[in-house]
Design a protein around this motif. Structure first.
Motif, PDB file in Angstrom:
ATOM      1  N   LEU A 142     -10.120  12.926   6.275  1.00  0.00           N
ATOM      2  CA  LEU A 142     -10.874  12.670   7.499  1.00  0.00           C
ATOM      3  C   LEU A 142     -10.405  11.412   8.219  1.00  0.00           C
ATOM      4  O   LEU A 142     -10.704  11.234   9.404  1.00  0.00           O
ATOM      5  CB  LEU A 142     -12.373  12.548   7.176  1.00  0.00           C
ATOM      6  N   VAL A 143      -9.675  10.551   7.539  1.00  0.00           N
ATOM      7  CA  VAL A 143      -9.182   9.319   8.158  1.00  0.00           C
ATOM      8  C   VAL A 143      -7.976   9.657   9.037  1.00  0.00           C
ATOM      9  O   VAL A 143      -7.072  10.381   8.608  1.00  0.00           O
ATOM     10  CB  VAL A 143      -8.791   8.286   7.082  1.00  0.00           C
ATOM     11  N   PRO A 144      -7.913   9.168  10.272  1.00  0.00           N
ATOM     12  CA  PRO A 144      -6.750   9.448  11.131  1.00  0.00           C
ATOM     13  C   PRO A 144      -5.445   8.976  10.497  1.00  0.00           C
ATOM     14  O   PRO A 144      -5.420   7.964   9.786  1.00  0.00           O
ATOM     15  CB  PRO A 144      -7.065   8.661  12.414  1.00  0.00           C
ATOM     16  N   ASN A 145      -4.381   9.700  10.752  1.00  0.00           N
ATOM     17  CA  ASN A 145      -3.092   9.385  10.132  1.00  0.00           C
ATOM     18  C   ASN A 145      -2.588   7.995  10.518  1.00  0.00           C
ATOM     19  O   ASN A 145      -1.923   7.330   9.723  1.00  0.00           O
ATOM     20  CB  ASN A 145      -2.051  10.438  10.509  1.00  0.00           C
ATOM     21  N   VAL A 146      -2.860   7.579  11.740  1.00  0.00           N
ATOM     22  CA  VAL A 146      -2.430   6.236  12.158  1.00  0.00           C
ATOM     23  C   VAL A 146      -3.132   5.177  11.316  1.00  0.00           C
ATOM     24  O   VAL A 146      -2.514   4.199  10.870  1.00  0.00           O
ATOM     25  CB  VAL A 146      -2.714   6.028  13.659  1.00  0.00           C
ATOM     26  N   THR A 147      -4.414   5.375  11.072  1.00  0.00           N
ATOM     27  CA  THR A 147      -5.166   4.436  10.229  1.00  0.00           C
ATOM     28  C   THR A 147      -4.641   4.446   8.803  1.00  0.00           C
ATOM     29  O   THR A 147      -4.519   3.392   8.157  1.00  0.00           O
ATOM     30  CB  THR A 147      -6.657   4.792  10.255  1.00  0.00           C
ATOM     31  N   VAL A 148      -4.337   5.636   8.288  1.00  0.00           N
ATOM     32  CA  VAL A 148      -3.775   5.740   6.940  1.00  0.00           C
ATOM     33  C   VAL A 148      -2.451   4.996   6.861  1.00  0.00           C
ATOM     34  O   VAL A 148      -2.182   4.253   5.896  1.00  0.00           O
ATOM     35  CB  VAL A 148      -3.586   7.220   6.554  1.00  0.00           C
ATOM     36  N   GLY A 149      -1.607   5.167   7.869  1.00  0.00           N
ATOM     37  CA  GLY A 149      -0.320   4.473   7.875  1.00  0.00           C
ATOM     38  C   GLY A 149      -0.478   2.967   7.896  1.00  0.00           C
ATOM     39  O   GLY A 149       0.207   2.243   7.153  1.00  0.00           O
ATOM     40  N   LEU A 150      -1.372   2.460   8.750  1.00  0.00           N
ATOM     41  CA  LEU A 150      -1.594   1.012   8.815  1.00  0.00           C
ATOM     42  C   LEU A 150      -2.166   0.489   7.502  1.00  0.00           C
ATOM     43  O   LEU A 150      -1.773  -0.585   7.025  1.00  0.00           O
ATOM     44  CB  LEU A 150      -2.550   0.694   9.971  1.00  0.00           C
ATOM     45  N   LEU A 151      -3.094   1.231   6.922  1.00  0.00           N
ATOM     46  CA  LEU A 151      -3.702   0.803   5.656  1.00  0.00           C
ATOM     47  C   LEU A 151      -2.651   0.658   4.568  1.00  0.00           C
ATOM     48  O   LEU A 151      -2.590  -0.380   3.878  1.00  0.00           O
ATOM     49  CB  LEU A 151      -4.768   1.823   5.247  1.00  0.00           C
ATOM     50  N   TRP A 152      -1.813   1.669   4.405  1.00  0.00           N
ATOM     51  CA  TRP A 152      -0.813   1.620   3.353  1.00  0.00           C
ATOM     52  C   TRP A 152       0.334   0.669   3.695  1.00  0.00           C
ATOM     53  O   TRP A 152       0.994   0.148   2.783  1.00  0.00           O
ATOM     54  CB  TRP A 152      -0.289   3.014   3.061  1.00  0.00           C
ATOM     55  N   MET A 153       0.593   0.422   4.955  1.00  0.00           N
ATOM     56  CA  MET A 153       1.607  -0.568   5.306  1.00  0.00           C
ATOM     57  C   MET A 153       1.193  -1.952   4.826  1.00  0.00           C
ATOM     58  O   MET A 153       2.011  -2.737   4.342  1.00  0.00           O
ATOM     59  CB  MET A 153       1.827  -0.573   6.826  1.00  0.00           C
ATOM     60  N   TRP A 154      -0.099  -2.254   4.935  1.00  0.00           N
ATOM     61  CA  TRP A 154      -0.591  -3.537   4.416  1.00  0.00           C
ATOM     62  C   TRP A 154      -0.632  -3.539   2.885  1.00  0.00           C
ATOM     63  O   TRP A 154      -0.299  -4.540   2.255  1.00  0.00           O
ATOM     64  CB  TRP A 154      -1.992  -3.811   4.980  1.00  0.00           C
ATOM     65  N   LEU A 155      -1.039  -2.440   2.283  1.00  0.00           N
ATOM     66  CA  LEU A 155      -1.117  -2.385   0.823  1.00  0.00           C
ATOM     67  C   LEU A 155       0.260  -2.498   0.172  1.00  0.00           C
ATOM     68  O   LEU A 155       0.392  -3.043  -0.929  1.00  0.00           O
ATOM     69  CB  LEU A 155      -1.777  -1.071   0.389  1.00  0.00           C
ATOM     70  N   LEU A 156       1.291  -1.975   0.841  1.00  0.00           N
ATOM     71  CA  LEU A 156       2.633  -1.975   0.275  1.00  0.00           C
ATOM     72  C   LEU A 156       3.493  -3.131   0.768  1.00  0.00           C
ATOM     73  O   LEU A 156       4.705  -3.165   0.490  1.00  0.00           O
ATOM     74  CB  LEU A 156       3.341  -0.644   0.608  1.00  0.00           C
ATOM     75  N   ASP A 157       2.905  -4.060   1.496  1.00  0.00           N
ATOM     76  CA  ASP A 157       3.668  -5.203   1.994  1.00  0.00           C
ATOM     77  C   ASP A 157       4.287  -5.974   0.830  1.00  0.00           C
ATOM     78  O   ASP A 157       3.654  -6.180  -0.214  1.00  0.00           O
ATOM     79  CB  ASP A 157       2.757  -6.126   2.810  1.00  0.00           C
ATOM     80  N   ALA A 158       5.554  -6.403   1.023  1.00  0.00           N
ATOM     81  CA  ALA A 158       6.280  -7.043  -0.075  1.00  0.00           C
ATOM     82  C   ALA A 158       5.693  -8.389  -0.461  1.00  0.00           C
ATOM     83  O   ALA A 158       5.825  -8.826  -1.613  1.00  0.00           O
ATOM     84  CB  ALA A 158       7.749  -7.210   0.310  1.00  0.00           C
ATOM     85  N   ASN A 159       5.023  -9.078   0.485  1.00  0.00           N
ATOM     86  CA  ASN A 159       4.523 -10.418   0.200  1.00  0.00           C
ATOM     87  C   ASN A 159       3.009 -10.463  -0.010  1.00  0.00           C
ATOM     88  O   ASN A 159       2.521 -11.148  -0.913  1.00  0.00           O
ATOM     89  CB  ASN A 159       4.892 -11.368   1.349  1.00  0.00           C
ATOM     90  N   LEU A 160       2.264  -9.737   0.824  1.00  0.00           N
ATOM     91  CA  LEU A 160       0.810  -9.830   0.789  1.00  0.00           C
ATOM     92  C   LEU A 160       0.132  -8.564   0.290  1.00  0.00           C
ATOM     93  O   LEU A 160      -1.092  -8.541   0.158  1.00  0.00           O
ATOM     94  CB  LEU A 160       0.279 -10.157   2.205  1.00  0.00           C
ATOM     95  N   GLY A 161       0.898  -7.519   0.009  1.00  0.00           N
ATOM     96  CA  GLY A 161       0.308  -6.237  -0.340  1.00  0.00           C
ATOM     97  C   GLY A 161      -0.354  -6.233  -1.707  1.00  0.00           C
ATOM     98  O   GLY A 161       0.124  -6.865  -2.658  1.00  0.00           O
ATOM     99  N   PHE A 162      -1.447  -5.494  -1.812  1.00  0.00           N
ATOM    100  CA  PHE A 162      -2.180  -5.405  -3.072  1.00  0.00           C
ATOM    101  C   PHE A 162      -1.341  -4.731  -4.159  1.00  0.00           C
ATOM    102  O   PHE A 162      -1.434  -5.086  -5.336  1.00  0.00           O
ATOM    103  CB  PHE A 162      -3.483  -4.623  -2.848  1.00  0.00           C
ATOM    104  N   VAL A 163      -0.525  -3.752  -3.771  1.00  0.00           N
ATOM    105  CA  VAL A 163       0.270  -3.031  -4.762  1.00  0.00           C
ATOM    106  C   VAL A 163       1.244  -3.974  -5.451  1.00  0.00           C
ATOM    107  O   VAL A 163       1.405  -3.952  -6.683  1.00  0.00           O
ATOM    108  CB  VAL A 163       1.017  -1.852  -4.104  1.00  0.00           C
ATOM    109  N   ASN A 164       1.899  -4.844  -4.684  1.00  0.00           N
ATOM    110  CA  ASN A 164       2.837  -5.788  -5.291  1.00  0.00           C
ATOM    111  C   ASN A 164       2.109  -6.857  -6.101  1.00  0.00           C
ATOM    112  O   ASN A 164       2.652  -7.354  -7.099  1.00  0.00           O
ATOM    113  CB  ASN A 164       3.693  -6.439  -4.201  1.00  0.00           C
TER     114      ASN A 164
END
Length: 317
Positions: free
Chosen positions: A137-159
């Protein structure tokens, strides 16, 4: 004088003549509702003609012209298609798209099958189904922005999480090796719940007595899944795979938000390539030719997929 007593006899009544049926008239014809049906279909057909048929015909025309929004289309025949054959970037975009399709459909289908089977055999909670549908239900643009922040090399939660496990930081969306798998898995996260619900709805159509009989014979859950669920789920599975295939070839928004086709063309999928040719370089005719090639590829792949999966047949009788 001798008198004779005359005995009056009554004659039996004559049998009634059989009733003659009335002459049968011509058979009555049922009411013809075709005119009313066409009346109700008219708005849909009008929308189809305006939003699908006309753009398709116009796209076919533009594909054989030289058109750039700034000039009048001029007929060039098959020149655009001949240029596509020798265009390395076009073939690379098809290769990148194929990589995305394999990762996305493979991971999404396997996860969705597992989730649907768990819901079907263990729980049928409405809360679980609603939770699975939330990412879709979440718009694809929002999903992309969310995961772009989560996967960020410096500040992302995943790293941060992988760093806590002793692993090095990684630029998932900036590495040519990891960018496309990351984009594919982002969309897997977004669409797996919806796909699982489609498969779950198909599993609900399987008669429960088949599982009961198999359980009495000593079959385990894995064997019942292979011998009962998968064969009877084939028509729904074919539908899901065809829809997923077409949707995967149309990936655009996640790429446009996260990587913009980079790094070095590692995520420049065919839709993004067509968009660049049309609205960045204004090669409208060339972009239309690439779009027509994509339509032909999708039609061929869909036909082959339906044939291999025997989608029109079902083992459920």
């Amino acid at each position: 004088m001798t008198t004779r007593n005359s005995v009056a006899t009554t004659a039996p009544p004559a049998p009634a003549a059989p009733a003659v049926p009335a002459a049968a008239g011509p058979p009555r014809r049922g009411r013809d509702d075709r005119r009313i049906a066409w009346l109700f279909l008219l708005p849909v057909l009008a929308g189809f003609a305006v939003f699908y048929l006309y753009p398709t015909v116009q796209g076919v025309w533009y594909s054989v012209t030289d058109y750039s929004l700034l000039n009048t289309p001029s007929f060039v025949g098959a020149d655009n298609y001949a240029e596509l054959v020798s265009d390395a970037q076009f073939w690379n975009s098809l290769k990148v798209t194929a990589e995305y399709v394999v990762i996305n459909i493979g991971s999404q289908t396997l996860l969705a099958l597992g989730l649907a089977a768990l819901m079907h055999r263990l729980t049928r909670s409405v809360v679980v189904r609603a939770t699975l549908l939330l990412p879709w239900l979440v718009p694809n643009v929002t999903v992309g922005l969310l995961w772009m922040w989560l996967l960020d090399a410096n500040l992302g939660f995943v790293n941060h999480l992988t760093g806590a496990l002793g692993l090095d930081n990684r630029g998932y969306l900036t590495s040519p090796t990891w960018a496309m798998p990351s984009v594919a898995l982002i969309n897997t996260w977004a669409y797996t719940g919806y796909t699982a619900l489609l498969l779950y709805a198909g599993m609900l159509q399987i008669p429960p007595h088949l599982y009961e009989s198999a359980a009495l014979d000593g079959a385990g859950e894995l064997r019942m899944f292979r011998r009962i669920t998968l064969p009877l789920l084939r028509p729904i599975l074919a539908l899901v795979l065809v829809v997923s295939l077409i949707g995967s070839f149309q990936i655009f928004d996640t790429v446009a938000v996260t990587t913009k086709g980079g790094p070095v063309g590692a995520t420049r999928v065919i839709y993004f390539y067509i968009y660049q040719q049309a609205f960045t370089y204004f090669h409208m005719g060339y972009a239309a030719a690439a779009a027509m090639v994509l339509v032909a590829i999708l039609g061929l792949l869909t036909a082959v997929q339906m044939r291999l999966l025997r989608a029109s047949r079902s083992d459920l009788t």
